[in-house]
Design an enzyme around this catalytic site. Structure first.
Site, PDB file in Angstrom:
ATOM      1  N   ASN A   1       0.810  -1.218   0.000  1.00 13.72           N
ATOM      2  CA  ASN A   1       0.000   0.000   0.000  1.00 13.72           C
ATOM      3  C   ASN A   1       0.845   1.270   0.000  1.00 13.72           C
ATOM      4  O   ASN A   1       0.394   2.313  -0.446  1.00 13.72           O
ATOM      5  CB  ASN A   1      -0.965   0.017   1.194  1.00 13.72           C
ATOM      6  CG  ASN A   1      -0.298  -0.342   2.490  1.00 13.72           C
ATOM      7  OD1 ASN A   1       0.285  -1.411   2.630  1.00 13.72           O
ATOM      8  ND2 ASN A   1      -0.375   0.560   3.453  1.00 13.72           N
TER       9      ASN A   1
ATOM     10  N   HIS B   1     -13.753  -0.069  -0.523  1.00 11.65           N
ATOM     11  CA  HIS B   1     -13.448   1.370  -0.604  1.00 11.65           C
ATOM     12  C   HIS B   1     -12.153   1.671  -1.354  1.00 11.65           C
ATOM     13  O   HIS B   1     -11.836   2.837  -1.591  1.00 11.65           O
ATOM     14  CB  HIS B   1     -13.490   2.027   0.775  1.00 11.65           C
ATOM     15  CG  HIS B   1     -12.339   1.775   1.682  1.00 11.65           C
ATOM     16  ND1 HIS B   1     -11.372   2.705   1.928  1.00 11.65           N
ATOM     17  CD2 HIS B   1     -12.019   0.710   2.450  1.00 11.65           C
ATOM     18  CE1 HIS B   1     -10.501   2.232   2.805  1.00 11.65           C
ATOM     19  NE2 HIS B   1     -10.871   1.011   3.135  1.00 11.65           N
TER      20      HIS B   1
ATOM     21  N   CYS C   1      -2.802   5.265   7.778  1.00 11.96           N
ATOM     22  CA  CYS C   1      -3.034   4.824   9.154  1.00 11.96           C
ATOM     23  C   CYS C   1      -1.983   5.375  10.092  1.00 11.96           C
ATOM     24  O   CYS C   1      -2.168   5.433  11.284  1.00 11.96           O
ATOM     25  CB  CYS C   1      -3.000   3.302   9.235  1.00 11.96           C
ATOM     26  SG  CYS C   1      -4.025   2.569   7.985  1.00 11.96           S
TER      27      CYS C   1
HETATM   28  N1  PLP Z   1      -4.446  -4.117   3.701  1.00 14.59           N
HETATM   29  C1  PLP Z   1      -4.002  -3.156   2.890  1.00 14.59           C
HETATM   30  C2  PLP Z   1      -2.848  -3.449   1.976  1.00 14.59           C
HETATM   31  C3  PLP Z   1      -4.597  -1.897   2.881  1.00 14.59           C
HETATM   32  O1  PLP Z   1      -4.117  -0.936   2.081  1.00 14.59           O
HETATM   33  C4  PLP Z   1      -5.695  -1.664   3.738  1.00 14.59           C
HETATM   34  C5  PLP Z   1      -6.325  -0.318   3.817  1.00 14.59           C
HETATM   35  O2  PLP Z   1      -5.667   0.689   3.872  1.00 14.59           O
HETATM   36  C6  PLP Z   1      -6.144  -2.703   4.556  1.00 14.59           C
HETATM   37  C7  PLP Z   1      -5.488  -3.904   4.521  1.00 14.59           C
HETATM   38  C8  PLP Z   1      -7.333  -2.518   5.475  1.00 14.59           C
HETATM   39  O3  PLP Z   1      -8.529  -2.523   4.720  1.00 14.59           O
HETATM   40  P1  PLP Z   1      -9.882  -1.949   5.382  1.00 14.59           P
HETATM   41  O4  PLP Z   1      -9.699  -0.495   5.508  1.00 14.59           O
HETATM   42  O5  PLP Z   1     -10.977  -2.306   4.430  1.00 14.59           O
HETATM   43  O6  PLP Z   1     -10.039  -2.656   6.677  1.00 14.59           O
END
Ligand code: PLP
Length: 395
Positions: free
Chosen positions: A154, A204, A328
């Site tokens: 991400n 999302h 985050c």
């Molecule tokens: N895993 C990755 C690689 C992400 O980018 C994200 C969200 O930022 C998540 C997990 C978490 O997803 P969610 O926000 O739907 O719980």
């Protein structure tokens, strides 16, 4: 309130704008069609049919069977459920293999696994963000229940060779789960050809609503649910379905499938133009992570001599939205664990910004961002006592 029309949104890995077609499809399920999909009468059964259609659409995007899709409340739940299931399947296999660059949805969960008596092996990455597959294989023991490794990072967009990992896991007879939350909707996927056991996605990230996701569970894989109660989702995830959001996820998947090829080209071109312009016109700018095996929409750049938190604040004044590492962690002063694992020097890690493009970005967004970013970097470098960096030219 700042509205979407006023901003330049280059943070599509954090979340995405709802597609109007998705909103149109979901709204009636918040108003007129409020029946419970488990009810036997027509008013409920029609809602069940809408969920079935959503399941078909998500399966079509993933190249798998509709019966292999389990709807969940988010990507985090999907990741947690896959690992929990593996640990519940066999009390003698309480070891998890994961990587150093996972999202907190996996990292923190693995910490909990350890606190609850399980063990976890974390496999590192090299300077480009790539996994050493031999090290991954060596981490597997007879007690290993599951490998959980993300498909696309991400923060950097770097892709892991998921097909190869799936094949290795099959050979070693361990389960393999992939967090494909950043991949789904951005890359073509055909799970029917592969041997991976489970995959997580989140609406999302593909122009659907927040708070709904899905877990693909290979029809040949055993699965133990985390949510226990009613028999929804064929006993794989109890709880009355979040109907409107599931319908929306289905529509988002259909839109993503239809737009994939065109978007891949258009979004990649925008990202590449943006990246090339900054590399050319802002001195001491570096791309973090491999530039080839990478999502088409993401660039992670370090502007030497700045602090990314300060840059974020200044960009915010210009209504430019992007991230310092992952959303985050923004505001927490902690440097990125992803860049840390890649051994990016701390100063450059603290100077890193993630820009991620999406369906609704335009060339005008790129132009405006390129007008804003270089002077902000110049200003921050001038303010920085340690800075001896040449001033960037105007783009
Ligand atoms: N895993 C990755 C690689 C992400 O980018 C994200 C969200 O930022 C998540 C997990 C978490 O997803 P969610 O926000 O739907 O719980």
């Amino acid at each position: 309130m700042v509205s979407g029309e006023q901003i330049i949104y280059l943070d599509n890995n954090a979340t995405t704008e709802l597609d109007p077609a998705v909103v149109e499809e979901m709204l009636p399920f918040l108003t007129r069609y409020y029946g419970n999909p488990s009810s036997g009468y027509t008013f409920g059964r029609q809602v069940r049919q809408a969920i079935d259609l959503a399941r078909e659409r998500v399966a079509a995007l993933l190249g798998c069977e509709p019966g292999e899709i389990v709807f969940t409340s988010c990507g985090t739940e999907s990741n947690n459920a896959a690992v929990n299931s593996a640990l519940r399947l066999d009390p003698n296999r309480q070891h998890v293999v994961t990587t150093a660059v996972e999202h907190s949805a996996t990292r923190r969960h693995c910490e909990t696994v350890e606190k609850c008596g399980g063990s976890v092996t974390v496999v590192g990455v090299d300077g480009a963000g790539h996994l050493d597959l031999e090290e991954l294989e060596r981490a597997i023991t007879p007690r290993t229940a599951i490998i959980t490794a993300m498909w696309a990072n991400n923060e950097t967009g770097v892709l892991f060779p998921v097909e190869q990992i799936a094949e290795m896991a099959r050979r070693k007879r361990v389960l393999f789960h992939t967090d494909a939350i950043q991949t789904v909707g951005k890359m073509p996927i055909r799970l029917a050809d592969w041997t991976l056991n489970s995959l997580a996605l989140s609406a999302h990230k593909l122009h659907g609503p927040k708070g709904v996701g899905a877990l693909y569970v290979n029809k040949r894989s055993a699965f133990k649910p985390s949510m226990i109660g009613g028999s929804q989702e064929k006993n794989r995830r109890a709880g009355t379905e979040n109907v409107a959001s599931i319908v929306a996820l289905g529509k988002a998947a259909e839109c993503a499938a239809a737009a994939l090829t065109e978007e891949n080209t258009r979004v990649r071109a925008m990202r590449d133009r943006f990246e090339a312009a900054l590399l050319e016109h802002v001195s001491e700018t570096f791309v973090n992570g491999d530039r080839k095996a990478r999502l088409p929409n993401t660039t992670n750049l370090s502007f030497a001599g700045i602090e990314s938190d300060a840059a974020l604040m200044m960009f915010d004044r210009h209504q430019l939205c992007c991230s310092a590492g992952s959303a985050c962690r923004t505001g927490s002063m902690e440097t990125s664990h992803v860049l840390g694992a890649m051994k990016v020097p701390a100063q450059l890690a603290r100077a890193s910004m993630r820009f991620s493009f999406g369906r609704f970005n335009t060339d005008a967004d790129v132009e405006r961002a390129l007008e804003i970013i270089p002077p902000v970097i110049t200003k921050l470098r001038a303010l920085s006592p340690a800075s001896a960096i040449r001033e960037p030219a105007t783009v």
